[in-house]
Design an enzyme around this catalytic site. Structure first.
Site, mmCIF file in Angstrom:
data_model
loop_
_atom_site.group_PDB
_atom_site.id
_atom_site.type_symbol
_atom_site.label_atom_id
_atom_site.label_comp_id
_atom_site.label_asym_id
_atom_site.label_seq_id
_atom_site.Cartn_x
_atom_site.Cartn_y
_atom_site.Cartn_z
ATOM 1 N N TYR A 97 0.833 -1.207 0.000
ATOM 2 C CA TYR A 97 0.000 0.000 0.000
ATOM 3 C C TYR A 97 0.863 1.251 0.000
ATOM 4 O O TYR A 97 2.028 1.235 0.410
ATOM 5 C CB TYR A 97 -0.963 0.021 1.202
ATOM 6 N N CYS A 98 0.260 2.353 -0.483
ATOM 7 C CA CYS A 98 0.888 3.672 -0.417
ATOM 8 C C CYS A 98 -0.133 4.647 0.172
ATOM 9 O O CYS A 98 -1.002 4.235 0.949
ATOM 10 C CB CYS A 98 1.406 4.119 -1.782
ATOM 11 N N TRP A 99 -0.074 5.914 -0.189
ATOM 12 C CA TRP A 99 -0.966 6.903 0.414
ATOM 13 C C TRP A 99 -2.417 6.703 -0.027
ATOM 14 O O TRP A 99 -3.322 6.618 0.792
ATOM 15 C CB TRP A 99 -0.481 8.307 0.067
ATOM 16 N N TYR A 126 -3.233 3.918 2.426
ATOM 17 C CA TYR A 126 -3.245 4.283 3.844
ATOM 18 C C TYR A 126 -4.441 5.170 4.186
ATOM 19 O O TYR A 126 -5.019 5.061 5.274
ATOM 20 C CB TYR A 126 -1.953 5.019 4.216
#
Length: 353
Positions: A97-99, A126
């Site tokens: 996952y990222c932002w 996130y």
């Protein structure tokens, strides 16, 4: 199934424990502020690179920024494959996952899937996780059968919680999660408090494991533990719950605190810096006297004075004002604050409260 699989946060949370690795590909500073429980950080752009790409995007254009970013991302993913991920077996199952579930996690997930790993990418990243924590945190406390350990400073509440947990009881250790002992002198050497967001992540992770048919033990706390704020929903529930009052003698509390805060005895200058925070309550003359006792090694006298003049009056006022069931608390007299006595008290509490 085609990989990378794209899953929503509602799909991912029940499966969190089944992923072999949860990978946060955001920058180190983003990861440090908060991250999914158990996640490791494999940034595809570090903090400086992220600023560099963002600046180029604003000043020149999206194409140039994406070209630079793609090269940096490819280089960083290559480094992770050669180090952190080098020994992962074929069946290794990561969550990425990222932002917001966009290009950063998409790039990592795409490459890992091409290698042959069964990769899942978190849709919404996130941000979706953080929204879930905000939505669920208040509701997770509903129906919990709290038992609140009360007692003045130095009465062994935290150690008693630890005894209860070792006996298999459910415990919410707010001070442990906050890396703080809960008072103006409560900083723990060499341990930094987590961010407010990560503290809430730790609370969310712990609360969702509780069996609500069984009791949960917690220590009476103020609304803040060090610099961290305990969410209002948790405080409200705890302050309405049944109480257990620990009542050791002041002599044993003094000895207990001297054992529990050895860094202040060994480095009185640190203690004296913290005492300055009490000057508005006790005046400069009293603070100076306490400082002189600290430097002279008259620690027992100093601790006794602090308890009698500062901690005990504050505790007596706060506990009766904030914990509505305290007048009906089960009282436990502790002759001494030894490990054996605390274990006996824990055994009594779990069987009789």
């Amino acid at each position: 199934m085609k990989y990378p699989a794209i899953s929503t946060i509602d799909q991912v949370v029940p499966e969190l424990a089944h992923f072999d690795t949860v990978i946060d590909v955001r920058s180190p500073s983003e990861y440090a502020e908060d991250h999914l429980p158990g996640a490791i950080n494999c940034p595809v752009l570090n903090d400086e690179e992220r600023v560099q790409v963002g600046t180029l995007y604003k000043q020149v254009g999206s194409f140039e920024a994406k070209r630079l970013g793609a090269g940096l991302v490819a280089m960083n993913i290559s480094k992770h494959l050669a180090t952190t991920l080098a020994q992962k077996p074929r069946e290794w199952r990561p969550l990425i996952y990222c932002w917001r579930g966009g290009n950063r996690s998409g790039s990592m997930a795409h490459i890992l899937a091409k290698i042959g790993w069964p990769v899942t990418q978190l849709d919404g990243g996130y941000k979706a996780y953080r929204n879930l924590v905000n939505q669920q945190l208040a509701g997770l406390v509903d129906g919990i059968q709290w038992r609140v350990l009360c007692g003045p400073t130095g009465s062994g509440k935290s150690r008693l919680l630890n005894c209860l947990e070792k006996m298999g009881e459910q415990v919410l250790d707010l001070e442990g999660l906050a890396c703080h002992k809960g008072s103006v002198l409560g900083d723990i050497p060499s341990q930094k408090q987590p961010s407010q967001k990560y503290f809430e992540t730790l609370l969310w992770e712990k609360l969702r494991t509780f069996d609500k048919t069984k009791k949960v033990y917690v220590e009476a706390e103020s609304k803040k533990v060090g610099n961290l704020r305990v969410p209002e929903s948790i405080m409200t529930n705890i302050r309405e719950a049944a109480c257990i009052s620990l009542e050791p003698s002041i002599e044993y509390r003094v000895q207990f605190l001297m054992e529990d805060y050895p860094h202040f005895i060994q480095q009185p200058e640190k203690l004296n810096r913290q005492l300055d925070y009490l000057a508005h309550l006790h005046g400069k003359e009293k603070i100076q006297q306490w400082k002189e006792w600290a430097h002279a090694g008259t620690i027992e006298k100093l601790v006794t004075d602090l308890l009698q003049l500062h901690y005990d009056p504050a505790y007596n006022k706060s506990i009766r004002r904030n914990f509505v069931q305290f007048p009906h608390a089960t009282c436990i007299q502790l002759a001494r604050l030894t490990e054996e006595n605390l274990q006996q008290a824990a055994d009594f509490i779990r069987k009789n409260t």
